[in-house]
Design a protein around this motif. Structure first.
Motif, short mmCIF file in Angstrom:
data_model
loop_
_atom_site.label_atom_id
_atom_site.label_comp_id
_atom_site.label_asym_id
_atom_site.label_seq_id
_atom_site.Cartn_x
_atom_site.Cartn_y
_atom_site.Cartn_z
N ARG A 68 0.84 -1.20 0.00
CA ARG A 68 0.00 0.00 0.00
C ARG A 68 0.88 1.26 0.00
N VAL A 69 2.00 1.18 0.71
CA VAL A 69 2.92 2.32 0.77
C VAL A 69 3.76 2.40 -0.50
N THR A 70 4.36 1.30 -0.89
CA THR A 70 5.28 1.35 -2.04
C THR A 70 4.53 1.64 -3.35
N ARG A 71 3.27 1.23 -3.40
CA ARG A 71 2.48 1.45 -4.63
C ARG A 71 2.41 2.93 -4.99
N GLN A 72 2.46 3.79 -4.01
CA GLN A 72 2.37 5.23 -4.26
C GLN A 72 3.69 5.79 -4.81
N MET A 73 4.77 5.02 -4.64
CA MET A 73 6.10 5.54 -5.01
C MET A 73 6.71 4.84 -6.22
N PHE A 74 6.18 3.66 -6.55
CA PHE A 74 6.81 2.85 -7.61
C PHE A 74 5.79 2.51 -8.69
N GLU A 75 6.34 2.25 -9.87
CA GLU A 75 5.48 1.84 -10.99
C GLU A 75 6.14 0.70 -11.74
N GLY A 76 5.31 -0.10 -12.39
CA GLY A 76 5.82 -1.22 -13.17
C GLY A 76 5.76 -0.90 -14.65
N LEU A 77 6.27 -1.81 -15.44
CA LEU A 77 6.13 -1.65 -16.90
C LEU A 77 4.66 -1.67 -17.26
N VAL A 78 3.94 -2.54 -16.57
CA VAL A 78 2.52 -2.73 -16.83
C VAL A 78 1.76 -2.22 -15.60
N GLY A 79 0.64 -1.53 -15.85
CA GLY A 79 -0.16 -1.03 -14.73
C GLY A 79 -1.53 -1.67 -14.68
N ILE A 80 -2.33 -1.23 -13.73
CA ILE A 80 -3.69 -1.74 -13.58
C ILE A 80 -4.66 -0.58 -13.72
N LYS A 81 -5.66 -0.77 -14.55
CA LYS A 81 -6.66 0.28 -14.76
C LYS A 81 -7.41 0.52 -13.44
N ALA A 82 -7.55 1.79 -13.06
CA ALA A 82 -8.19 2.10 -11.78
C ALA A 82 -9.57 1.47 -11.69
N GLY A 83 -9.87 0.86 -10.60
CA GLY A 83 -11.20 0.29 -10.37
C GLY A 83 -11.43 -1.04 -11.02
N SER A 84 -10.40 -1.61 -11.66
CA SER A 84 -10.58 -2.91 -12.32
C SER A 84 -9.35 -3.78 -12.08
N ALA A 85 -9.37 -4.96 -12.68
CA ALA A 85 -8.19 -5.82 -12.60
C ALA A 85 -7.48 -5.87 -13.96
#
Lengths: 556, 336
Positions: A68-85
């Protein structure tokens, strides 16, 4: 003389205090600069966390509180659309496989920098993958998500899904895997596989994990990891149990709408609720479903997520050969009044499961119907089988999103089973005091467990449950269908074409429900998070992967 | 005196060695453990075995204990697995110690500041309204469970009235500089007075909750002790000698009555840790008590071991200090 004797301690204390005052200086920035200068809001979003983050380097993280903490600071090559999987581009703008499905070309986003100023490019991507692949023995155990997705590390390269990373040009990189698999590249959206600054990792000796005693000691980098996200770490005040993130003003995308995010660690759930009532936090995760209405009537917003989990009753024939009989397993299923269970024991929005994965996952079979509650048929089948005694276990001292109150769920289910003529021997053990060990050690005929998915892939649900002949909780080695099921799951996982693959998984879901029944899918429950009055912009994620950069507090 | 202190310190080492062995065996005999706590429902037999091998949990128990003792002698209790994962357990102990000392100090301050005067005046005005009311008040202090009182105080003063914070040691938005780990003192020496004030506000409710039992005990012992002393011949002698009330009160009554009270205070300091477990848990106050509760719940053995061994050491040390105090207050003890 008397004065002297009495005065001495005070004099010593005064001198000590003065010395400390002279040494100690406030770390506060008195320049008056406002972190909201980049045009974003000025508010602070304070979130009540249930536990301390393990590390700031997500690669070695395994738990939701850290992510929950690291998600705000890091990103991956691939992301997740908000509100979905569903996956969406993040640091890679697009990707495509070759015909074999083993070489994937990623086109990277331009103008991205890590928060230490280093550029994000193809070289950085390859350095990240090389770093993740090349772990020392302790790191191989600590980096659990790499182990569960890529299977093995450099030391056992032949067994690994990871094959290599090749820089084509500044913005193009090719990632190769040893075999096509449904999970790749979707699982690159996992927080653990986020991109980190190679320079900072080198400087902080990011891979120097040591197994010491009964835990891991992480390098200095793990407390100051550097990513590309909308926030960067300001400080982790361990003494006050708060983690403070500040907006990354050089973020490549939309800047965070609030200036700061503070995670206040409050282990007790009722205290988190009280803090929300007192408005000293702005939200917390997994409020008790029994509190949802009360929280809403007090002006808070309960954001219910789409279910991305499954609650099941595991059946293990290792000690009870009668469980190898499909008629017996089906009778147990028919004996359970799941409609009633969902209605009375699970939060609003929970559904009766028709298969071992939720409808938000690709490969879900829409045509399957829930096995109907039929105690008479169940009783007849049990009688025909010569009766059944079941050692049925449930965990204490735990609440999971898919199983908010294990004891109540168990009582309802055990009651149903007894009504169908099944003799139930109840076993209860603390979740981490014999229950999980017992399930792994085949100690129970039947048990309650569940799973919250990591990413949108059937392999992450039914593949995890039944994809391994030796490592499973369902005694597959004792079941005649075991080898076929394991082989078919592996076959489905390797299909490159998405449509074909989904069809294969749909068929497998049908077989699992109608022919095999190694476990009984019970329900899917929606976990929720709650935010206080005046908090806007939070988008509930089925993966519990909420990002806080769009959140405002009190309109600021 | 020196020989006495050395003997007691040697006894303390023996106590700690035996306790460490019992503790080690007890924790390993519990079902579950570190590996289950870390892996949760994601555990597979393979991942479990790999982790157990890394931590040496696949070795015989006596080998594990030998390694544990070897590490402890070097001051290495191992990193925490869940309270503050990755951080050395001893570091966590020292990081959280100031919180518990701060809380215990304020709790004891309240208990002594109220208990001794109230006990004294209740005894001097025996059977008066003040005496009866104080006795009832102290009975309530003993009878009411600490966690219930903590919840009650929190509900009324933090949630309903909003006068004081609900939990924690300092508000999340206070930008405070850490120097000693004692938040109130840190704010004073860095001149961040708002940080000190905020920390003080966070201390009020947990301190009152934690003070309830020591207050009641100190009050009752003071009262009983003063009543005993008042009946002594030397008080009558002092009065008949025409000594002033101030001298009788200070030199004869209070000084003599303070002996059992001092012992009680010492024992209560040791017992505060038990109360701190509940109080700190309810107020999410980041001290040793909360760490103890969390480390047990989450099977964080390194932290649990440090805390229990430290608690035993502190208990023995406090009792030693009480004995020394005894000797200072009553010179007759020194000659025994």
């Amino acid at each position: 003389m008397t004065f002297k004797r009495k005065a001495t301690p005070f004099a010593v204390l005064t001198v000590a205090a003065l010395a400390l005052t002279a040494c100690a200086q406030s770390d506060r920035d008195d320049s008056g600069s406002d972190s909201g200068s980049s045009g974003g809001g000025t508010s602070t979003f304070t979130f009540g966390a249930a536990g301390a983050p393990k590390v700031m380097d997500p690669f070695y993280a395994t738990d939701g509180e850290t992510f929950r903490v690291t998600r705000q600071m890091f990103e991956g090559l691939v992301g997740i659309k908000a509100g979905s999987a569903e996956v969406e581009p993040e640091l890679a703008e697009k990707w495509e496989p070759d015909a074999s499905g083993t070489n994937w070309t990623f086109t990277l986003r331009e103008g991205v920098k890590f928060t230490d100023g280093e550029p994000f490019n193809a070289d950085a991507v390859c350095k990240n993958f090389t770093r993740m692949f090349d772990q020392n023995p302790a790191g191989q155990v600590a980096a659990e998500y790499w182990a569960t997705t890529f299977g093995a590390f450099k030391a056992k390269a032949a067994e690994s899904l990871y094959k290599g990373c090749e820089v084509k040009d500044e913005k193009t990189v090719v990632l190769s895997v040893t075999r096509p698999t449904s999970g790749f590249p979707t699982f690159l959206s996992l927080d653990a596989l986020s991109m980190q600054s190679p320079k900072a990792m080198d400087a902080g000796k990011a891979n120097d994990v040591v197994a010491q005693g009964e835990g891991f000691t992480y390098p200095a980098y793990s407390k100051a990891a550097v990513g590309t996200g909308p926030y960067k770490l300001d400080k982790y005040d361990e003494a006050n149990k708060t983690v403070t993130l500040v907006r990354n003003d050089d973020y490549w995308g939309d800047k965070a709408k609030n200036a700061k995010v503070v995670f206040k660690i409050i282990p007790d759930e009722s205290t988190r609720r009280q803090e929300l009532e007192a408005k000293s936090i702005n939200g917390y995760d997994l409020p008790n479903p029994a509190d949802w209405k009360g929280l809403e009537s007090a002006g808070n917003k309960v954001e219910v997520r789409k279910p991305f989990n499954v609650f099941y009753m595991g059946l293990n024939p290792t000690k009870n050969p009668k469980l190898t009989d499909i008629k017996v397993r089906k009778a147990i299923y028919q004996a359970l009044n799941r409609d009633e269970l969902v209605k009375t024991q699970l939060p609003e929005g929970a559904k009766v499961a028709t298969q071992m994965m939720p409808d938000t996952v690709s490969g879900y079979n829409k045509s399957l119907e829930a096995v109907k509650y039929d105690p008479a048929a169940a009783k007849a089948a049990i009688t025909a089988a010569g009766g059944l005694t079941l050692t049925f276990a449930y965990p204490s001292e735990v609440s999971r999103p898919y199983m908010p109150n294990p004891q109540k769920l168990y009582q309802a289910m055990a009651g149903d089973l007894e009504a169908a003529g099944i003799k139930v021997n109840t076993v209860t053990k603390p979740w981490n005091g014999g229950y999980l060990d017992g399930v792994d050690a085949n100690a129970f005929d039947a048990f309650l467990l569940g799973w919250t998915g990591d990413y949108d892939s059937a392999a992450n649900f039914i593949g995890t449950f039944f994809g391994n002949m030796d490592a499973n909780n369902f005694g597959l080695a004792k079941q005649s269908f075991g080898p076929t099921l394991v082989a078919d799951l592996a076959k489905a996982d390797s299909i490159v074409d998405e449509t074909e693959r989904d069809k294969a998984y749909e068929k497998l879901n049908q077989q699992i429900q109608e022919e095999y029944l190694p476990a009984l899918a019970i329900s899917h429950s929606p976990p929720a998070l709650v935010v206080g009055e005046g908090v806007e912009g939070i988008v509930a994620s089925p993966l519990t992967a909420e990002e806080f950069s769009g959140v405002t507090v009190g309109g600021k | 005196m020196l020989r006495f202190i050395v003997r007691r310190l040697v006894q303390m080492v023996g106590v700690l060695v035996v306790l460490s062995l019992l503790l080690f065996l007890w924790l390993r005999s519990l079902p579950g453990g570190t590996v289950s706590a870390i892996l949760g429902e994601r555990a597979t037999p393979q991942s479990r075995a790999a982790m157990e091998a890394q931590f040496g949990l696949d070795q015989p128990i006596w080998v594990q204990y030998g390694k544990f003792v070897g590490r402890v002698l070097q001051g290495d209790f191992g990193p925490s697995t869940s309270v503050l994962p990755g951080t050395d357990a001893l570091t966590i102990f020292f990081q959280r110690l100031p919180a518990t000392i701060e809380l215990s100090f304020f709790a004891m301050l309240i208990a002594i500041a109220l208990g001794i005067p109230l006990g004294y005046f209740a005894a001097r005005r025996r059977a008066s309204l003040l005496d009866n009311a104080s006795v009832i008040f102290s009975l309530v202090g003993i009878a009411i469970p600490v966690f219930f009182l903590a919840f009650l105080l929190k509900y009324v003063f933090a949630i309903k009235l909003g006068w004081l914070p609900v939990s924690g040691r300092q508000s999340g938005d206070v930008d405070a500089t850490r120097v000693t780990g004692f938040f109130v003192i840190d704010g004073l020496i860095t001149r961040e007075f708002d940080a000190s004030w905020d920390a003080l506000k966070h201390l009020v409710l947990p301190s009152i909750a934690l003070a309830s039992i020591p207050f009641a005990v100190i009050f009752r012992i003071t009262r009983a002790s003063v009543l005993d002393v008042l009946d002594e011949d030397y008080i009558r002698t002092a009065e008949s000698k025409g000594l002033t009330n101030r001298v009788i009160r200070g030199r004869h009554i209070l000084r003599n009555a303070m002996l059992p009270v001092t012992t009680t205070i010492g024992l209560q300091i040791g017992a505060l840790l038990a109360g701190a477990v509940l109080t700190e848990r309810v107020f999410s106050f980041g001290g040793l008590g909360e760490a103890l509760a969390l480390s047990f719940e989450r099977r964080d053995y390194p932290v649990l071991q440090v805390l229990i061994l430290a608690a035993a050491a502190i208990y023995v040390l406090v009792n030693l200090l009480v004995d020394i105090m005894y000797a200072v207050i009553d010179p007759r003890v020194r000659t025994r």
